[in-house]
Motif scaffolding. Structure first.
Motif: not given
Length: 93
Positions: A45-46, A73-77, A19-22, A8-15
């Protein structure tokens, strides 16, 4: 171990913006086996997170699942089924 990976991927708000995290998680051990961070949410990223997982763990026979249906995320499959850690981008038929 190494039977089912989820991603999965999510985002983290920063100043300075988001920032995206996979992450790729081994369901059996509950350990993150691959991760990547970036300022964008593109397929690259994925795939970087998946590449880390493939390098760190034996992946023969692994089923990789992502709850998301988006293009990132379809790249993961399709990547999990590729021999010798080679990966491709696209949806599984």
């Amino acid at each position: 171990m190494n039977v089912l990976w989820v991603a999965d991927a999510t985002y983290i708000p920063t100043g300075e913006g988001f920032l995206y995290l996979a992450v790729v998680l081994d369901v059996f051990s509950r350990r993150i086996v691959g991760w990547a961070m970036s300022s964008h949410l593109y397929t690259e990223l994925m795939l970087r997170a998946l590449d880390m997982a493939l390098l760190q763990r034996s992946h023969e026979g692994v089923i990789l699942h992502s709850a998301s249906e988006g293009p990132n995320t379809s790249a993961f499959a399709t990547a999990s089924g590729c021999p010798n850690g080679h990966r491709t981008i696209g949806r599984q038929p």
